[in-house]
Scaffold this active site. Structure first.
Site, PDB file in Angstrom:
ATOM      1  N   ASP A   1      -5.968  -3.868  -2.133  1.00  0.00           N
ATOM      2  CA  ASP A   1      -4.876  -3.542  -1.206  1.00  0.00           C
ATOM      3  C   ASP A   1      -4.202  -4.796  -0.651  1.00  0.00           C
ATOM      4  O   ASP A   1      -4.863  -5.727  -0.185  1.00  0.00           O
ATOM      5  CB  ASP A   1      -5.462  -2.719  -0.052  1.00  0.00           C
ATOM      6  CG  ASP A   1      -4.405  -2.007   0.759  1.00  0.00           C
ATOM      7  OD1 ASP A   1      -3.508  -2.694   1.278  1.00  0.00           O
ATOM      8  OD2 ASP A   1      -4.474  -0.772   0.876  1.00  0.00           O
TER       9      ASP A   1
ATOM     10  N   SER B   1       0.823  -1.200   0.000  1.00  0.00           N
ATOM     11  CA  SER B   1       0.000   0.000   0.000  1.00  0.00           C
ATOM     12  C   SER B   1       0.867   1.263   0.000  1.00  0.00           C
ATOM     13  O   SER B   1       1.690   1.450  -0.894  1.00  0.00           O
ATOM     14  CB  SER B   1      -0.961  -0.037   1.194  1.00  0.00           C
ATOM     15  OG  SER B   1      -2.022   0.863   1.017  1.00  0.00           O
TER      16      SER B   1
END
Length: 344
Positions: A201, A47
């Site tokens: 993610d 991320s």
């Protein structure tokens, strides 16, 4: 051999994600690069950590540690500029005058956007799939050059939407879509398609993944830069507080599992139950400030104001400074984290 001529100790870095809180890791990296006594062999990241990792690595390719430091600052400055221009998660001018808090809890714009995200998906409110992060990353990283001559081992994590499995993108597969996939928050962005597969993610399955560093790096020292607090005192009472703590626990769960596995293998090695050479003992180190992060509300993860990013950067630098003073001598020798106490 004096400190100025001593060869830097090799380490591997594991960088967590956490939205704008990734600026804390920027500060940590800035201080470690400035110190000069450590060399980075590999990075595993997720991320916001994946963005830090890509910019860090390209900076190292361009001109070593000093260029990497400058590249990270330029990147985060551009993030702040892009957020000011296009992000719905920002304070209005009059709010900046009356409120000095880094959270957005009292921001009407944040409140309205939060309500919208509860009833509409990114496929509905952003059908053209516009993502300002793509433009920012494209301005700061030449991914073709990075794939061709990556100076370190680089691993970015993403979560396969359909299978729920983790996907690790190694150095020779790093592209802008890999970074965006690793940072694809499902309620903000459409799933990122790569080779016919769709990704969200990476924090859901690896925040960050440690195993690529264990398998592929020669160094035994892994330095984890934490963003999500492991410990948060008190029971959350409001809906945002509850959701935030659920997010923190879930995004730390994969890391906790890997730490428990490392602790188990370490105990077998230390007890002589694994023959020498079959497995290497891993030394775990941790740079984190649960106190700083626990004081910040969930809304601050969306606050990309430059003054807030600089605040986090300074907190990261200070924590890295403390960590170096306390734990530098442990590098190459032993873990500076009590895995039993911290993760079991």
């Amino acid at each position: 051999m004096n400190a100025s001529t001593r060869r830097p100790k090799p380490i591997a870095l594991a960088l967590q994600g956490g939205g704008a809180h990734g600026a804390f890791a920027w500060g940590v990296l800035d201080r470690l690069l400035e110190d000069g006594r450590l060399s980075v062999e590999g990075v595993s990241a997720t991320s916001a950590g994946a963005m830090n990792a890509a910019v860090l690595t390209y900076g190292l390719l361009q001109g070593g540690p000093e260029r990497a430091r400058a590249a990270l600052r330029e990147f985060w400055r551009d993030i702040a500029n892009a957020a000011q221009a296009s992000s719905p998660f920002r304070k209005l001018p009059w709010e900046r005058f009356f409120s000095h808090s880094y959270t957005l809890d009292q921001s009407p714009l944040y409140f309205l956007t939060d309500l919208l995200l509860r009833v509409m998906s990114p496929y509905e409110f952003n059908p053209r799939n516009l993502n300002p992060l793509r433009d920012v990353l494209g301005r700061h990283v030449d991914f073709e050059a990075l794939r061709r001559a990556c100076p370190i081992l680089l691993y970015l994590s993403a979560t396969n939407v359909e299978t729920g499995k983790i996907r690790i993108f190694p150095s020779d597969e790093i592209c802008i879509d890999a970074v965006l996939a690793s940072a694809c928050v499902p309620f903000l962005f459409q799933a990122v398609e790569i080779d016919g597969q769709y990704y969200w993610d990476g924090g859901y399955m690896g925040n960050p993944a440690i195993f690529p560093l264990i398998y592929n790096c020669a160094t035994r020292d892994i330095v984890i830069v934490h963003i999500n607090p492991i410990v948060r005192r008190g029971v959350p009472r409001t809906a945002p507080e509850i959701l935030n703590r659920i997010n923190e626990v879930s995004f730390n769960s994969s890391l906790m599992r890997e730490m428990r596995a490392i602790r188990f293998v370490t105990s077998l090695i230390q007890q002589g139950k694994i023959a020498p050479g079959e497995m290497k003992e891993i030394f775990i180190h941790s740079v984190r400030s649960d106190e700083t992060m626990a004081e910040l509300g969930v809304s601050s993860k969306f606050n990309a104001d430059w003054d807030f990013l600089c605040f986090l950067h300074e907190k990261g630098r200070a924590e890295a400074e403390r960590w170096l003073a306390r734990n530098y001598d442990a590098i190459g020798t032993l873990s500076s984290v009590d895995l039993q106490a911290e993760f079991l």
